[in-house]
Design a protein around this motif. Structure first.
Motif, mmCIF file in Angstrom:
data_model
loop_
_atom_site.group_PDB
_atom_site.id
_atom_site.type_symbol
_atom_site.label_atom_id
_atom_site.label_comp_id
_atom_site.label_asym_id
_atom_site.label_seq_id
_atom_site.Cartn_x
_atom_site.Cartn_y
_atom_site.Cartn_z
ATOM 1 N N TYR A 239 125.089 61.538 28.646
ATOM 2 C CA TYR A 239 123.831 60.963 29.132
ATOM 3 C C TYR A 239 123.480 61.584 30.476
ATOM 4 C CZ TYR A 239 120.354 57.300 30.140
ATOM 5 O OH TYR A 239 119.193 56.617 30.415
ATOM 6 N N HIS A 240 122.322 62.202 30.561
ATOM 7 C CA HIS A 240 121.860 62.809 31.811
ATOM 8 C C HIS A 240 120.789 61.952 32.475
ATOM 9 C CE1 HIS A 240 124.380 66.149 30.962
ATOM 10 N NE2 HIS A 240 123.633 66.690 30.025
ATOM 11 N N GLY A 241 120.693 60.694 32.099
ATOM 12 C CA GLY A 241 119.729 59.784 32.710
ATOM 13 C C GLY A 241 118.393 59.764 31.981
ATOM 14 N N HIS A 242 117.643 58.676 32.158
ATOM 15 C CA HIS A 242 116.334 58.457 31.520
ATOM 16 C C HIS A 242 116.462 58.585 29.999
ATOM 17 C CE1 HIS A 242 112.223 57.488 32.175
ATOM 18 N NE2 HIS A 242 111.768 58.533 31.531
ATOM 19 N N SER A 243 115.802 59.565 29.380
ATOM 20 C CA SER A 243 115.938 59.713 27.922
ATOM 21 C C SER A 243 116.630 61.014 27.556
ATOM 22 C CB SER A 243 114.554 59.677 27.254
ATOM 23 O OG SER A 243 113.980 58.396 27.408
ATOM 24 N N CYS A 244 117.295 61.615 28.536
ATOM 25 C CA CYS A 244 117.928 62.923 28.323
ATOM 26 C C CYS A 244 119.373 62.798 27.842
ATOM 27 C CB CYS A 244 117.872 63.747 29.607
ATOM 28 S SG CYS A 244 118.611 65.381 29.400
#
Ligand code: NI
Ligand code: MN
Length: 228
Positions: free
Chosen positions: A6-11
């Motif tokens: 998970y790279h944050g937000h929806s990424c």
């Protein structure tokens, strides 16, 4: 084994064997992102759910550096091709086998436009199959009854990645209902806390899902989830 990062937000970055796929790489301007766009050296594909800046994000830069194929709806694919990216155009309901796995684009109820208001077609969700595992990334969307169909046709979904931030997408209660309809083995909240308008407590999602006997889990930016 399939690994979700998970790279944050929806990424999300999904790795399986030698293959690496990125979905909605919004990193520049995302204070919660734990990687930078130039940290990617090798990438097979970037899947873009819609044209909004917090989803198409750093696609151009990453795609040009890595040579990754940008996979999205026709309008977004054309937009990226015009910006010297390699693209593959698809559309809602279509699926296609790539070397890394299978991509199916699903409906999403939302908007889609470029940074200068360009028309970029319909927003989508995606069912990504890699290493025999099925991951549903809902994109930005409100709750819709056809999630039942998405879950049924692609059963069993291993993971559903669901927006919970409200205001622009489903909020927590609707996301719990989405999880109920999809019947995925596991449900991970996303699209929250990045902006003041989408503050939400991901643990509330987990508690409310668990109360209905639905497995849900919070994966923080930088964390990974292995699916065996
Ligand atoms: Ni959006
Ligand atoms: Mn968004």
């Amino acid at each position: 084994m399939v690994t979700l990062r998970y790279h944050g937000h929806s990424c999300w970055q999904i790795d399986e064997g030698d293959y690496q796929v990125l979905i909605d790489p919004f990193l520049t301007g995302n204070d919660l992102a734990t990687v930078s766009p130039d940290s990617f050296d090798k990438l097979d594909a970037i899947i873009i759910t819609h044209g909004h800046g917090d989803h198409i994000g750093d696609t151009e830069v990453i795609a040009r550096k890595t040579g990754a194929t940008c996979i999205s709806v026709f309008e977004v694919a054309n937009y990226l091709t015009a910006r010297n990216c390699t693209s593959h155009a698809m559309h809602v309901g279509g699926s296609k086998d790539f070397d890394f796995g299978r991509v199916k684009l699903t409906i999403a109820h939302h908007g889609s436009s470029g940074p200068n208001g360009e028309y970029l077609g319909s927003p989508v969700g995606v069912v990504l199959t890699m290493g025999g595992k099925k991951i549903y990334h809902a994109g930005d969307t409100g709750l819709f009854m056809d999630m039942k169909l998405i879950g049924e046709i692609n059963a069993p979904l291993d993971v559903a990645l669901l927006p919970i931030g409200d205001n622009f997408t489903m909020g927590i209660d609707d996301a719990v209902k989405a999880a109920e309809l999809l019947e995925a083995w596991n449900n991970i909240p996303m699209h929250y806390d990045t902006f003041p308008q989408i503050q939400a407590d991901p643990n509330e999602f987990v508690v409310k899902a668990s109360a209905k006997g639905i497995k849900a889990e919070v994966i923080s930016p930088g964390q990974l989830l292995k699916i065996c």
